[in-house]
Design an enzyme around this catalytic site. Sequence first.
Site, PDB file in Angstrom:
ATOM      1  N   GLU A 160       0.789  -1.233   0.000  1.00 36.41           N
ATOM      2  CA  GLU A 160       0.000   0.000   0.000  1.00 36.41           C
ATOM      3  C   GLU A 160       0.827   1.292   0.000  1.00 36.41           C
ATOM      4  O   GLU A 160       0.751   2.093   0.935  1.00 36.41           O
ATOM      5  CB  GLU A 160      -0.942   0.012   1.199  1.00 36.41           C
ATOM      6  CG  GLU A 160      -1.915  -1.128   1.230  1.00 36.41           C
ATOM      7  CD  GLU A 160      -2.850  -1.090   2.437  1.00 36.41           C
ATOM      8  OE1 GLU A 160      -3.903  -1.742   2.380  1.00 36.41           O
ATOM      9  OE2 GLU A 160      -2.513  -0.392   3.429  1.00 36.41           O
ATOM     10  N   GLU A 369      -6.033  -8.367   0.675  1.00 38.70           N
ATOM     11  CA  GLU A 369      -6.740  -8.037   1.917  1.00 38.70           C
ATOM     12  C   GLU A 369      -8.189  -7.736   1.580  1.00 38.70           C
ATOM     13  O   GLU A 369      -8.485  -7.024   0.614  1.00 38.70           O
ATOM     14  CB  GLU A 369      -6.181  -6.789   2.605  1.00 38.70           C
ATOM     15  CG  GLU A 369      -5.019  -6.980   3.519  1.00 38.70           C
ATOM     16  CD  GLU A 369      -4.713  -5.692   4.292  1.00 38.70           C
ATOM     17  OE1 GLU A 369      -5.650  -4.925   4.612  1.00 38.70           O
ATOM     18  OE2 GLU A 369      -3.531  -5.453   4.564  1.00 38.70           O
TER      19      GLU A 369
END
Length: 464
Positions: A160, A369
């Site tokens: 991320e 995720e």
Amino acid sequence: MEKFLWGSATASYQCEGAWNEDGKGESQWDDFSHHSPFNINHVDGDISCDHYHRFIEDLDLMKESHQNTYRFSIAWTRIIPDETGKVNQKGLDFYNQLINACIERHIVPNVTLWHYDLPLHLYKIGGWENRRTIDEFVNYAKICFEAFGDRVPLWVTVNEPGFYTHCCYGAGNYPPNVCDFQRYAKAGYHLMLGSARVIEEFRKGDYIGKIGLVHASGNVETKGTDEANQIAARNADLFNNLWVTDTCIRGYFPDDLFYKLRESQIDLSFVKEEDKIHFRNGTVDFLGINLYCRTYVKPYSGGETNVHLNNKGSGKILEGEVIKGWYETAYDPHVKVNQWGREIYPRCMYDELMTIKREYDNIPVFITENGHGCYDELIDGQVDDKERIEIVGEFIKWMLKAREEGCNVQGYYMWSTMDLYSWVNGYKKRYGLVYIDFNNGNKRIPKKSYYWYKKLIENDLKGE
């Protein structure tokens, strides 16, 4: 790896504990959690769920639920504890044991090199704002590839880059806790360059695996369809997605990104012509997507840049932002939000996957995720997290629909394997399939969602 991968995920600082054991050095999160006034929930990851000492128990629970893959990250500071650069053998030993234990249980290790926990000595010289961090990252990655590359089939460079910089330099809730878009842009550029250079290094070796990057994604939607909304959508896509996905998949940043940055008075002197060869050579084999919600926007209407997150998880504070000259968050009264002010909109899973399929030649994708945060309660020794089951079940249905329609999605990871430290949200916000009784010796108690997920995997593996 022919079968679809069903698993769950953790990150080193969030679950391992043992923060100063066996030669581990300090990370920026050790320093933040111990000393920063911005640690608003006043907790740390010193022990967390103690995965460092109890990983066998955790892997056995994964195996029992038929999970065939585990996504975890390596703590850089366990491998190279300090600025001397000396390698810590006990750190290598731990991850060798963890990887081998996965393989013994027929669990595919999916290993992330960096998930937010930068070594403190690099953080103190500017972290990802400093090009030296890139060189140090490449050196660290090479050590990991040499140590584990004969057994790890899936590698992730960075987790991320967009959300990390968003929190560090936009919302200011992660260290260094500032709101500075000059620093935001510089750190983001260096993160992407670091990823590309690590991929170049990976391809020099004779390793068995593939390598990618994980992006906190969210397809962009707008309130209207007029030109102003279309411009806002493009700006939001540049700001949130394309500077990551275009760069790691196509090999460079979108041209109009630099135009918008200059328009916003961002000094781009950190962008070097000689970097282009690294970006071109350092594209990914696959894209990991961490997906929780869409990016719902409208045209910028005025005011200074403002990013707000709700890390207390109370009240009716909604997530959102105003990015001056670019766009601002829109709110849909017909869509529910969770207790942290984030939309609950499972259809975004399908929309995002089909967008990736269309825009990037159906690149292999993993949902690295997806989950739902709750205030779970232990009642009579059980956790009935039916809300999580309902919401995550909808996300998975949309993923399977995209898969049926030809999207090259190859795996799904629930966040998270067990309850763990949720960064500045602390421990009350829980995502795990397994409840951790933090007040009773970190006892592991599978939740109702654990058994639901087990049955879901069973049915998929049977072809139902």
